[in-house]
Design a protein around this motif. Structure first.
Motif, PDB file in Angstrom:
ATOM      1  N   VAL A 188      28.501  48.766  29.142  1.00  9.11           N
ATOM      2  CA  VAL A 188      28.676  48.960  27.698  1.00  9.11           C
ATOM      3  C   VAL A 188      29.271  50.337  27.424  1.00  9.11           C
ATOM      4  N   ARG A 189      28.753  51.355  28.089  1.00 11.10           N
ATOM      5  CA  ARG A 189      29.281  52.713  27.884  1.00 11.10           C
ATOM      6  C   ARG A 189      30.762  52.771  28.213  1.00 11.10           C
ATOM      7  N   ARG A 190      31.149  52.163  29.311  1.00 13.57           N
ATOM      8  CA  ARG A 190      32.546  52.242  29.734  1.00 13.57           C
ATOM      9  C   ARG A 190      33.460  51.404  28.837  1.00 13.57           C
ATOM     10  N   ILE A 191      32.957  50.344  28.282  1.00  9.63           N
ATOM     11  CA  ILE A 191      33.749  49.582  27.315  1.00  9.63           C
ATOM     12  C   ILE A 191      34.091  50.468  26.120  1.00  9.63           C
ATOM     13  N   LEU A 192      33.111  51.244  25.689  1.00  4.85           N
ATOM     14  CA  LEU A 192      33.306  52.106  24.524  1.00  4.85           C
ATOM     15  C   LEU A 192      34.248  53.270  24.818  1.00  4.85           C
ATOM     16  N   THR A 193      34.395  53.635  26.092  1.00 10.19           N
ATOM     17  CA  THR A 193      35.309  54.723  26.448  1.00 10.19           C
ATOM     18  C   THR A 193      36.633  54.209  27.005  1.00 10.19           C
ATOM     19  N   HIS A 194      36.756  52.886  27.133  1.00 11.74           N
ATOM     20  CA  HIS A 194      37.999  52.272  27.621  1.00 11.74           C
ATOM     21  C   HIS A 194      38.423  51.124  26.701  1.00 11.74           C
ATOM     22  N   PRO A 195      38.690  51.437  25.444  1.00 13.08           N
ATOM     23  CA  PRO A 195      39.038  50.380  24.481  1.00 13.08           C
ATOM     24  C   PRO A 195      40.250  49.542  24.860  1.00 13.08           C
ATOM     25  N   ARG A 201      38.600  40.403  24.589  1.00 15.28           N
ATOM     26  CA  ARG A 201      38.505  39.623  25.819  1.00 15.28           C
ATOM     27  C   ARG A 201      37.070  39.626  26.320  1.00 15.28           C
ATOM     28  N   ALA A 202      36.850  38.803  27.322  1.00 17.74           N
ATOM     29  CA  ALA A 202      35.586  38.845  28.049  1.00 17.74           C
ATOM     30  C   ALA A 202      35.761  39.707  29.287  1.00 17.74           C
ATOM     31  N   VAL A 203      34.697  40.394  29.678  1.00 15.33           N
ATOM     32  CA  VAL A 203      34.680  41.109  30.950  1.00 15.33           C
ATOM     33  C   VAL A 203      33.476  40.613  31.746  1.00 15.33           C
ATOM     34  N   TRP A 204      33.633  40.572  33.055  1.00 19.20           N
ATOM     35  CA  TRP A 204      32.583  40.126  33.964  1.00 19.20           C
ATOM     36  C   TRP A 204      32.135  41.301  34.815  1.00 19.20           C
ATOM     37  N   VAL A 205      30.836  41.511  34.917  1.00 19.26           N
ATOM     38  CA  VAL A 205      30.309  42.559  35.788  1.00 19.26           C
ATOM     39  C   VAL A 205      29.164  41.978  36.615  1.00 19.26           C
ATOM     40  N   LYS A 206      28.942  42.563  37.765  1.00 20.46           N
ATOM     41  CA  LYS A 206      27.822  42.124  38.594  1.00 20.46           C
ATOM     42  C   LYS A 206      27.435  43.232  39.567  1.00 20.46           C
ATOM     43  N   ASP A 207      26.176  43.210  39.958  1.00 20.88           N
ATOM     44  CA  ASP A 207      25.709  44.100  41.016  1.00 20.88           C
ATOM     45  C   ASP A 207      25.863  43.450  42.378  1.00 20.88           C
ATOM     46  N   ILE A 208      25.555  42.148  42.433  1.00 22.37           N
ATOM     47  CA  ILE A 208      25.554  41.471  43.729  1.00 22.37           C
ATOM     48  C   ILE A 208      25.537  39.961  43.515  1.00 22.37           C
ATOM     49  N   GLY A 270      30.008  28.191  37.287  1.00 31.68           N
ATOM     50  CA  GLY A 270      30.591  29.518  37.168  1.00 31.68           C
ATOM     51  C   GLY A 270      29.605  30.644  37.365  1.00 31.68           C
ATOM     52  N   ASN A 271      28.482  30.339  38.021  1.00 26.51           N
ATOM     53  CA  ASN A 271      27.433  31.352  38.149  1.00 26.51           C
ATOM     54  C   ASN A 271      27.747  32.424  39.186  1.00 26.51           C
ATOM     55  N   LYS A 272      28.637  32.132  40.129  1.00 23.87           N
ATOM     56  CA  LYS A 272      29.131  33.159  41.061  1.00 23.87           C
ATOM     57  C   LYS A 272      30.507  33.600  40.554  1.00 23.87           C
ATOM     58  N   PHE A 273      30.542  34.802  39.990  1.00 22.59           N
ATOM     59  CA  PHE A 273      31.771  35.283  39.366  1.00 22.59           C
ATOM     60  C   PHE A 273      32.843  35.507  40.420  1.00 22.59           C
ATOM     61  N   GLN A 274      33.995  34.895  40.225  1.00 20.26           N
ATOM     62  CA  GLN A 274      35.094  35.016  41.179  1.00 20.26           C
ATOM     63  C   GLN A 274      35.919  36.271  40.936  1.00 20.26           C
ATOM     64  N   ARG A 275      35.917  36.761  39.726  1.00 20.39           N
ATOM     65  CA  ARG A 275      36.626  38.003  39.426  1.00 20.39           C
ATOM     66  C   ARG A 275      35.758  38.824  38.497  1.00 20.39           C
ATOM     67  N   VAL A 276      35.736  40.104  38.733  1.00 14.04           N
ATOM     68  CA  VAL A 276      34.913  40.997  37.920  1.00 14.04           C
ATOM     69  C   VAL A 276      35.722  42.233  37.533  1.00 14.04           C
ATOM     70  N   HIS A 277      35.201  42.967  36.578  1.00  9.91           N
ATOM     71  CA  HIS A 277      35.861  44.171  36.085  1.00  9.91           C
ATOM     72  C   HIS A 277      35.061  45.416  36.468  1.00  9.91           C
ATOM     73  N   ASN A 278      34.394  45.335  37.612  1.00  3.60           N
ATOM     74  CA  ASN A 278      33.572  46.454  38.063  1.00  3.60           C
ATOM     75  C   ASN A 278      34.353  47.755  38.175  1.00  3.60           C
ATOM     76  N   SER A 279      35.564  47.680  38.715  1.00  9.40           N
ATOM     77  CA  SER A 279      36.322  48.911  38.949  1.00  9.40           C
ATOM     78  C   SER A 279      36.699  49.572  37.626  1.00  9.40           C
ATOM     79  N   GLY A 282      33.526  51.104  36.147  1.00  2.43           N
ATOM     80  CA  GLY A 282      32.789  52.076  36.950  1.00  2.43           C
ATOM     81  C   GLY A 282      31.507  51.542  37.553  1.00  2.43           C
ATOM     82  N   ILE A 283      31.475  50.248  37.862  1.00  4.77           N
ATOM     83  CA  ILE A 283      30.279  49.622  38.429  1.00  4.77           C
ATOM     84  C   ILE A 283      30.404  49.582  39.947  1.00  4.77           C
ATOM     85  N   ARG A 284      29.508  50.248  40.626  1.00  5.26           N
ATOM     86  CA  ARG A 284      29.558  50.304  42.091  1.00  5.26           C
ATOM     87  C   ARG A 284      29.028  49.032  42.723  1.00  5.26           C
ATOM     88  N   GLY A 285      28.041  48.411  42.085  1.00  7.44           N
ATOM     89  CA  GLY A 285      27.421  47.232  42.659  1.00  7.44           C
ATOM     90  C   GLY A 285      26.338  47.592  43.653  1.00  7.44           C
TER      91      GLY A 285
END
Length: 302
Positions: A188-195, A201-208, A270-279, A282-285
């Motif tokens: 959420v923080r990075r969305i607000l700093t990367h408009p 759009r939708a963004v996908w994030v995951k830890d693992i 679609g429970n295993k995300f095939q593409r994510v916006h971690n990079s 700023g999500i390390r996972g």
């Protein structure tokens, strides 16, 4: 219109499990001026550096007044309040809010099977509404995170550690993407700093990516010599029962929960995300050792 980092942020749902963590993340960054909207009967105090405004959430005018001057709105309201966000969104538009992040934070509703599950009807309605507003210049971001990992472990989403019981859904082998609350706060923080990168759009994030069996194995390793009660459950049957209950208007405490289980654990949802916006966000996972450490930190002293 050129994009820039949003500074003035309104947050709704700040006392919830996710909202409290999002608030902490935004505060810790020292990048934002944060206003928390609370019910007239709610608390009006909290961490220093946060402005609290009591609002009548059923009043359009009250919401507009509270949102005037805000650049972004973040909603982390509970599932029961998702549909009520429409009035909040309308007020945000009237007040001139530039970016709206609705309370999404769950399974991938871009998957047609998941999107069709009745439990997500209110979220789909909000998504469609925001898509319509985007044509008129109102910006939004949807955030898909999978189930909450740390919260889910503590609250029995994946198994009942205290009771040494587990229901393995569809065999328990399906990998699903999952995120910690703190990771969602960072997103959420990075969305607000990367408009620009996150607009409309939708963004996908995951830890693992992990399976229910993998989580159960880690938990069982912390209870050597103890017997667990494990049974298998067919989520197709859960969905069938849930739809019948909804049709008969006989909705019980597990009706909607069983549909969520279908979305999390069933292949093809679609429970295993095939593409994510971690990079971008700023999500390390997490690594498998990180996951083991997390499970140990939650259950190791039980």
């Amino acid at each position: 219109m050129p994009y820039q980092t949003y500074k003035k942020i309104a947050l709704v749902g700040a006392t919830g499990n996710l909202g409290a963590v999002v608030l902490q993340e935004l505060l810790a960054s020292n990048l934002f001026e944060i206003t928390v909207l609370t019910r007239t009967s709610g608390t009006s105090t909290g961490p220093p550096g946060v402005k609290y405004i009591k609002v009548d959430f059923d009043s359009f005018d009250s919401l507009v007044t509270a949102l005037e001057g805000q650049e972004a709105l973040v909603s982390t309201v509970a599932s029961a309040a998702v549909q009520a966000q429409k009035l909040l969104i309308d007020a945000a538009v009237k007040a001139g809010v530039k970016r709206i992040i609705p309370s999404e934070f769950g399974c991938d509703l871009h998957n047609v099977k998941t999107r069709d599950l009745p439990v997500y009807a209110a979220k789909v309605e909000i998504e469609n509404y925001l898509s319509e507003l985007a044509v008129k210049g109102v910006s939004y971001t949807l955030v898909y995170t999978g189930p909450f990992l740390d919260w889910g472990l503590r609250n029995g989403t994946f198994f009942n550690f205290k009771g040494r019981k587990a229901e393995l859904y569809d065999g328990g082998d399906q990998l699903f993407s999952t995120s910690r609350l703190s990771t969602i706060g960072k997103a959420v923080r990075r969305i607000l700093t990367h408009p620009p990168e996150t607009a409309d759009r939708a963004v996908w994030v995951k830890d693992i990516d992990v399976s229910q069996k993998q989580l159960l194995k880690l938990a069982q390793a912390l209870t050597p010599g103890e017997e667990w009660e494990v049974k298998e459950v067919d989520t197709a049957e859960l969905e069938k029962q849930a739809r019948e209950e909804i049709q008969k208007k006989n909705i019980g405490p597990t009706t909607m929960l069983n549909l969520i289980r279908r979305a999390i654990y069933a292949p093809g949802y679609g429970n295993k995300f095939q593409r994510v916006h971690n990079s971008v966000l700023g999500i390390r996972g997490m690594t498998e050792p990180d996951l083991e450490e997390l499970v140990l930190s939650i259950f190791g002293t039980k």
